[in-house]
Design a protein around this motif. Sequence first.
Motif, PDB file in Angstrom:
ATOM      1  N   GLY A  75       5.240  17.631   0.265  1.00  0.00           N
ATOM      2  CA  GLY A  75       5.484  16.439  -0.538  1.00  0.00           C
ATOM      3  C   GLY A  75       5.462  15.178   0.299  1.00  0.00           C
ATOM      4  O   GLY A  75       4.909  14.152  -0.110  1.00  0.00           O
ATOM      5  N   SER A  76       6.041  15.255   1.492  1.00  0.00           N
ATOM      6  CA  SER A  76       6.024  14.098   2.391  1.00  0.00           C
ATOM      7  C   SER A  76       4.596  13.756   2.786  1.00  0.00           C
ATOM      8  O   SER A  76       4.194  12.588   2.788  1.00  0.00           O
ATOM      9  N   TYR A  77       3.829  14.780   3.108  1.00  0.00           N
ATOM     10  CA  TYR A  77       2.427  14.597   3.473  1.00  0.00           C
ATOM     11  C   TYR A  77       1.665  13.933   2.332  1.00  0.00           C
ATOM     12  O   TYR A  77       0.959  12.938   2.524  1.00  0.00           O
ATOM     13  N   ALA A  78       1.823  14.469   1.122  1.00  0.00           N
ATOM     14  CA  ALA A  78       1.105  13.940  -0.036  1.00  0.00           C
ATOM     15  C   ALA A  78       1.482  12.491  -0.305  1.00  0.00           C
ATOM     16  O   ALA A  78       0.615  11.643  -0.548  1.00  0.00           O
ATOM     17  N   THR A  79       2.757  12.191  -0.258  1.00  0.00           N
ATOM     18  CA  THR A  79       3.228  10.828  -0.513  1.00  0.00           C
ATOM     19  C   THR A  79       2.696   9.861   0.535  1.00  0.00           C
ATOM     20  O   THR A  79       2.212   8.777   0.202  1.00  0.00           O
TER      21      THR A  79
ATOM     22  N   GLU B 293      11.427   3.682  -1.482  1.00  0.00           N
ATOM     23  CA  GLU B 293      11.964   2.336  -1.618  1.00  0.00           C
ATOM     24  C   GLU B 293      10.873   1.305  -1.317  1.00  0.00           C
ATOM     25  O   GLU B 293      10.728   0.307  -2.029  1.00  0.00           O
ATOM     26  N   ASP B 294      10.075   1.559  -0.297  1.00  0.00           N
ATOM     27  CA  ASP B 294       8.985   0.648   0.059  1.00  0.00           C
ATOM     28  C   ASP B 294       7.938   0.569  -1.042  1.00  0.00           C
ATOM     29  O   ASP B 294       7.435  -0.513  -1.342  1.00  0.00           O
ATOM     30  N   SER B 295       7.596   1.719  -1.642  1.00  0.00           N
ATOM     31  CA  SER B 295       6.562   1.699  -2.683  1.00  0.00           C
ATOM     32  C   SER B 295       7.062   0.988  -3.938  1.00  0.00           C
ATOM     33  O   SER B 295       6.299   0.282  -4.602  1.00  0.00           O
ATOM     34  N   ARG B 296       8.343   1.144  -4.259  1.00  0.00           N
ATOM     35  CA  ARG B 296       8.902   0.431  -5.423  1.00  0.00           C
ATOM     36  C   ARG B 296       8.947  -1.074  -5.159  1.00  0.00           C
ATOM     37  O   ARG B 296       8.646  -1.886  -6.034  1.00  0.00           O
TER      38      ARG B 296
ATOM     39  N   TYR C 233       6.962  -2.729  -3.108  1.00  0.00           N
ATOM     40  CA  TYR C 233       5.574  -3.187  -3.149  1.00  0.00           C
ATOM     41  C   TYR C 233       5.105  -3.350  -4.599  1.00  0.00           C
ATOM     42  O   TYR C 233       4.447  -4.340  -4.934  1.00  0.00           O
ATOM     43  N   ALA C 234       5.458  -2.400  -5.466  1.00  0.00           N
ATOM     44  CA  ALA C 234       5.067  -2.480  -6.880  1.00  0.00           C
ATOM     45  C   ALA C 234       5.656  -3.731  -7.530  1.00  0.00           C
ATOM     46  O   ALA C 234       4.978  -4.413  -8.316  1.00  0.00           O
ATOM     47  N   SER C 235       6.900  -4.052  -7.203  1.00  0.00           N
ATOM     48  CA  SER C 235       7.533  -5.260  -7.740  1.00  0.00           C
ATOM     49  C   SER C 235       6.829  -6.521  -7.236  1.00  0.00           C
ATOM     50  O   SER C 235       6.611  -7.470  -7.999  1.00  0.00           O
ATOM     51  N   GLU C 236       6.467  -6.515  -5.968  1.00  0.00           N
ATOM     52  CA  GLU C 236       5.764  -7.665  -5.395  1.00  0.00           C
ATOM     53  C   GLU C 236       4.395  -7.848  -6.046  1.00  0.00           C
ATOM     54  O   GLU C 236       3.978  -8.979  -6.329  1.00  0.00           O
ATOM     55  N   VAL C 237       3.698  -6.745  -6.269  1.00  0.00           N
ATOM     56  CA  VAL C 237       2.388  -6.814  -6.929  1.00  0.00           C
ATOM     57  C   VAL C 237       2.544  -7.413  -8.318  1.00  0.00           C
ATOM     58  O   VAL C 237       1.787  -8.309  -8.721  1.00  0.00           O
ATOM     59  N   PHE C 238       3.538  -6.939  -9.064  1.00  0.00           N
ATOM     60  CA  PHE C 238       3.757  -7.467 -10.415  1.00  0.00           C
ATOM     61  C   PHE C 238       4.113  -8.953 -10.359  1.00  0.00           C
ATOM     62  O   PHE C 238       3.599  -9.746 -11.152  1.00  0.00           O
TER      63      PHE C 238
END
Length: 121
Positions: free
Chosen positions: A54-58, A91-94, A96-101
């Motif tokens: 899972g870590s690898y995939a993420t 946490e970083d991906s969330r 980043y998603a907020s920043e993109v929005f």
Amino acid sequence: MVREELSNKESENIDLIFTKENGLYLGTDITRTPFKIIHNELGIKKCRFYDLRGSYATKILNSGVEIRDVADLLGHRNIETTENFYISSTEDSRKYASEVFDNISKSETIDKIIKYKIDIE
């Protein structure tokens, strides 16, 4: 061990990862034991060897690899399996998603409306 339980025809279709030099099943202890020793020495709790998938995939998905390629690398026929069971939000991906929005939703028109609303209040 595994080959003894299968007919010759079926055993030809199996690609085993952990094998002895003669092709017989070796088992996963060759990787699990060092993993347990390392994570015990580092004080890592609640981490299974399988969690590394899972870590690898993420990590590779967050690095820009397409979901279809991640699914293929994990051996999944359907990308839904990869999405539902292997990809984790971080946490970083969330963030980043907020920043993109935020960047998408910014416009001069919206800024004028907000400024106008503040000015009249």
